[in-house]
Design an enzyme around this catalytic site. Sequence first.
Site, PDB file in Angstrom:
ATOM      1  N   SER A 125       0.850  -1.193   0.000  1.00 57.05           N
ATOM      2  CA  SER A 125       0.000   0.000   0.000  1.00 57.05           C
ATOM      3  C   SER A 125       0.882   1.238   0.000  1.00 57.05           C
ATOM      4  O   SER A 125       1.660   1.465   0.938  1.00 57.05           O
ATOM      5  CB  SER A 125      -0.882   0.012   1.254  1.00 57.05           C
ATOM      6  OG  SER A 125      -1.374   1.317   1.456  1.00 57.05           O
ATOM      7  N   HIS A 144      -1.268  -1.364  -4.301  1.00 57.46           N
ATOM      8  CA  HIS A 144      -2.514  -1.004  -3.622  1.00 57.46           C
ATOM      9  C   HIS A 144      -2.541   0.509  -3.397  1.00 57.46           C
ATOM     10  O   HIS A 144      -1.645   1.069  -2.769  1.00 57.46           O
ATOM     11  CB  HIS A 144      -2.587  -1.752  -2.289  1.00 57.46           C
ATOM     12  CG  HIS A 144      -3.866  -1.580  -1.558  1.00 57.46           C
ATOM     13  ND1 HIS A 144      -4.990  -2.344  -1.812  1.00 57.46           N
ATOM     14  CD2 HIS A 144      -4.228  -0.720  -0.571  1.00 57.46           C
ATOM     15  CE1 HIS A 144      -5.967  -1.974  -1.005  1.00 57.46           C
ATOM     16  NE2 HIS A 144      -5.532  -0.976  -0.242  1.00 57.46           N
ATOM     17  N   ASP A 187      -4.716   3.672  -1.955  1.00 54.91           N
ATOM     18  CA  ASP A 187      -5.808   4.034  -1.060  1.00 54.91           C
ATOM     19  C   ASP A 187      -6.332   5.422  -1.378  1.00 54.91           C
ATOM     20  O   ASP A 187      -5.613   6.416  -1.232  1.00 54.91           O
ATOM     21  CB  ASP A 187      -5.319   3.985   0.394  1.00 54.91           C
ATOM     22  CG  ASP A 187      -5.079   2.554   0.858  1.00 54.91           C
ATOM     23  OD1 ASP A 187      -6.013   1.744   0.747  1.00 54.91           O
ATOM     24  OD2 ASP A 187      -3.957   2.259   1.296  1.00 54.91           O
ATOM     25  N   MET A 222      -9.024   8.236  -0.343  1.00 55.30           N
ATOM     26  CA  MET A 222      -9.882   8.625   0.791  1.00 55.30           C
ATOM     27  C   MET A 222     -10.426  10.029   0.556  1.00 55.30           C
ATOM     28  O   MET A 222      -9.715  10.897   0.053  1.00 55.30           O
ATOM     29  CB  MET A 222      -9.058   8.617   2.083  1.00 55.30           C
ATOM     30  CG  MET A 222      -8.386   7.282   2.369  1.00 55.30           C
ATOM     31  SD  MET A 222      -7.562   7.301   3.959  1.00 55.30           S
ATOM     32  CE  MET A 222      -6.698   5.715   3.904  1.00 55.30           C
ATOM     33  N   HIS A 244      -8.309   1.084  -4.024  1.00 56.31           N
ATOM     34  CA  HIS A 244      -9.231   0.879  -2.910  1.00 56.31           C
ATOM     35  C   HIS A 244      -9.941   2.194  -2.614  1.00 56.31           C
ATOM     36  O   HIS A 244      -9.340   3.109  -2.049  1.00 56.31           O
ATOM     37  CB  HIS A 244      -8.406   0.381  -1.698  1.00 56.31           C
ATOM     38  CG  HIS A 244      -9.204   0.162  -0.462  1.00 56.31           C
ATOM     39  ND1 HIS A 244      -8.609  -0.025   0.773  1.00 56.31           N
ATOM     40  CD2 HIS A 244     -10.542   0.077  -0.243  1.00 56.31           C
ATOM     41  CE1 HIS A 244      -9.548  -0.207   1.685  1.00 56.31           C
ATOM     42  NE2 HIS A 244     -10.727  -0.132   1.097  1.00 56.31           N
ATOM     43  N   MET A 267     -12.097   4.418  -0.636  1.00 60.73           N
ATOM     44  CA  MET A 267     -12.753   4.677   0.643  1.00 60.73           C
ATOM     45  C   MET A 267     -13.443   6.020   0.502  1.00 60.73           C
ATOM     46  O   MET A 267     -13.063   7.021   1.123  1.00 60.73           O
ATOM     47  CB  MET A 267     -11.711   4.660   1.769  1.00 60.73           C
ATOM     48  CG  MET A 267     -11.273   3.249   2.134  1.00 60.73           C
ATOM     49  SD  MET A 267      -9.688   3.206   2.960  1.00 60.73           S
ATOM     50  CE  MET A 267      -8.600   3.315   1.548  1.00 60.73           C
ATOM     51  N   MET A 297     -11.429  -5.734   5.705  1.00 56.58           N
ATOM     52  CA  MET A 297     -10.598  -4.759   6.426  1.00 56.58           C
ATOM     53  C   MET A 297     -10.264  -5.332   7.801  1.00 56.58           C
ATOM     54  O   MET A 297     -11.145  -5.795   8.527  1.00 56.58           O
ATOM     55  CB  MET A 297     -11.349  -3.424   6.593  1.00 56.58           C
ATOM     56  CG  MET A 297     -11.526  -2.625   5.321  1.00 56.58           C
ATOM     57  SD  MET A 297      -9.990  -2.278   4.437  1.00 56.58           S
ATOM     58  CE  MET A 297      -9.075  -1.300   5.628  1.00 56.58           C
ATOM     59  N   GLY A 355      -8.915   4.313   7.052  1.00 56.66           N
ATOM     60  CA  GLY A 355      -8.644   5.741   7.211  1.00 56.66           C
ATOM     61  C   GLY A 355      -7.173   6.056   7.404  1.00 56.66           C
ATOM     62  O   GLY A 355      -6.702   7.103   6.983  1.00 56.66           O
ATOM     63  N   PHE A 356      -6.445   5.145   8.009  1.00 56.59           N
ATOM     64  CA  PHE A 356      -5.044   5.426   8.326  1.00 56.59           C
ATOM     65  C   PHE A 356      -4.181   4.171   8.217  1.00 56.59           C
ATOM     66  O   PHE A 356      -4.671   3.066   8.451  1.00 56.59           O
ATOM     67  CB  PHE A 356      -4.934   5.978   9.751  1.00 56.59           C
ATOM     68  CG  PHE A 356      -5.781   7.196   9.971  1.00 56.59           C
ATOM     69  CD1 PHE A 356      -5.315   8.454   9.627  1.00 56.59           C
ATOM     70  CD2 PHE A 356      -7.069   7.072  10.465  1.00 56.59           C
ATOM     71  CE1 PHE A 356      -6.119   9.574   9.786  1.00 56.59           C
ATOM     72  CE2 PHE A 356      -7.881   8.185  10.634  1.00 56.59           C
ATOM     73  CZ  PHE A 356      -7.409   9.438  10.295  1.00 56.59           C
ATOM     74  N   GLY A 357      -2.912   4.385   7.898  1.00 53.28           N
ATOM     75  CA  GLY A 357      -1.954   3.293   7.921  1.00 53.28           C
ATOM     76  C   GLY A 357      -1.415   3.128   9.329  1.00 53.28           C
ATOM     77  O   GLY A 357      -1.674   3.958  10.211  1.00 53.28           O
ATOM     78  N   ASP A 405      -6.505  -6.204   4.609  1.00 45.43           N
ATOM     79  CA  ASP A 405      -5.870  -4.885   4.568  1.00 45.43           C
ATOM     80  C   ASP A 405      -5.921  -4.240   5.947  1.00 45.43           C
ATOM     81  O   ASP A 405      -7.000  -4.066   6.512  1.00 45.43           O
ATOM     82  CB  ASP A 405      -6.646  -4.038   3.545  1.00 45.43           C
ATOM     83  CG  ASP A 405      -6.074  -2.649   3.339  1.00 45.43           C
ATOM     84  OD1 ASP A 405      -4.990  -2.349   3.874  1.00 45.43           O
ATOM     85  OD2 ASP A 405      -6.718  -1.857   2.620  1.00 45.43           O
ATOM     86  N   GLY A 406      -4.730  -3.919   6.483  1.00 43.92           N
ATOM     87  CA  GLY A 406      -4.652  -3.227   7.757  1.00 43.92           C
ATOM     88  C   GLY A 406      -3.918  -4.043   8.804  1.00 43.92           C
ATOM     89  O   GLY A 406      -4.352  -5.136   9.151  1.00 43.92           O
ATOM     90  N   GLY A 457       1.259  -1.916   4.138  1.00 44.95           N
ATOM     91  CA  GLY A 457       1.850  -0.598   3.957  1.00 44.95           C
ATOM     92  C   GLY A 457       3.104  -0.453   4.784  1.00 44.95           C
ATOM     93  O   GLY A 457       4.233  -0.623   4.301  1.00 44.95           O
TER      94      GLY A 457
HETATM   95  C1  DX5 Z   1      -6.273   1.793   5.610  1.00 42.33           C
HETATM   96  C2  DX5 Z   1      -5.816   1.437   4.207  1.00 42.33           C
HETATM   97  C3  DX5 Z   1      -4.678   0.505   4.152  1.00 42.33           C
HETATM   98  C4  DX5 Z   1      -3.413   0.996   4.812  1.00 42.33           C
HETATM   99  C5  DX5 Z   1      -2.772  -0.191   5.487  1.00 42.33           C
HETATM  100  O1  DX5 Z   1      -7.469   2.471   5.557  1.00 42.33           O
HETATM  101  O2  DX5 Z   1      -6.880   0.864   3.472  1.00 42.33           O
HETATM  102  O3  DX5 Z   1      -4.415   0.063   2.831  1.00 42.33           O
HETATM  103  O4  DX5 Z   1      -2.493   1.553   3.939  1.00 42.33           O
HETATM  104  O5  DX5 Z   1      -1.670   0.247   6.186  1.00 42.33           O
HETATM  105  P1  DX5 Z   1      -0.828  -0.709   7.153  1.00 42.33           P
HETATM  106  O6  DX5 Z   1      -0.380  -1.882   6.358  1.00 42.33           O
HETATM  107  O7  DX5 Z   1       0.267   0.163   7.611  1.00 42.33           O
HETATM  108  O8  DX5 Z   1      -1.774  -1.113   8.267  1.00 42.33           O
HETATM  109 ZN    ZN Z   2      -6.430  -0.109   1.483  1.00 44.66          ZN
END
Ligand code: DX5
Ligand code: ZN
Length: 234
Positions: free
Chosen positions: A7, A32, A34, A36, A65, A67, A136, A141-143, A174-175, A196
């Site tokens: 990601s 991937h 993201d 948002m 992806h 969101m 998920m 929303g966040f990595g 993912d996540g 990510g």
């Molecule tokens: C979160 C994203 C993910 C994110 C995952 O909303 O959809 O793709 O980048 O990040 P990591 O792998 O750091 O949890």
């Molecule tokens: Zn994602």
Amino acid sequence: MALIAPSILAADFACLGDELRAITAAGADMIHIDVMDGHFVPNITIGPPVIKALRRHSTLPFDVHLMIAQPDGYIEDFADAGAQIITVQVEACTHLHRTIQLIRKVNCQPAVALNPATPLESIRYVLEEVNMVLLMTVNPGFGGQEFIRGVLPKIRQLRKMIDSAGLQVKIQTDGGVNDDTIGLIARDGGEVFVAGTAIFGQDDYARAIARLRQLIEAARKQEKEPKKPDPPQE
Ligand code: DX5
Ligand code: ZN
């Protein structure tokens, strides 16, 4: 086959083109991306113009992806920007079946994503229309968030649902996917692994990807081995 989808949310946004070339050379299977919108999730990232600019930096499929709330009006823009797979969040689509058809119409592979709290029932009647289901394993929303272990039974349940229907739909997670959690996901039936921080947070991307692949293989092998009987009770 296990597929690794780094990601780019965790990449250096100041030099995304370089990051894309590096991750492609490091052995990723897809990219991937993201997207948002600040409505569906409390964060804003990138849109079609940036994806279009990135397209020439990698030959790998773009796994976009979304969101975003009510994605229908943007599907064509993401296809034009160079997406191969377009994933929509079930919770963001009023007419999910229509949205999936729209993604097919623009010659992309449709996938549907479910938040951790969203039941599998919400996709039962579209399962044969999609190429992939994204579970998920954090709230989107966040990595860099912690993996939610409560989703593991959902992975197993989805595996059963797909297999019993005789479908080829892939399971993506993912996540919080990292060295500690990827084996659990692989054991329970995950096939496409978005990561990510676990990849872009390392200095050596190729090594990080190879390590994740090793852990997947080890978990799958262990799963196939006959279980040892419990030792006799004293
Ligand atoms: C979160 C994203 C993910 C994110 C995952 O909303 O959809 O793709 O980048 O990040 P990591 O792998 O750091 O949890
Ligand atoms: Zn994602």
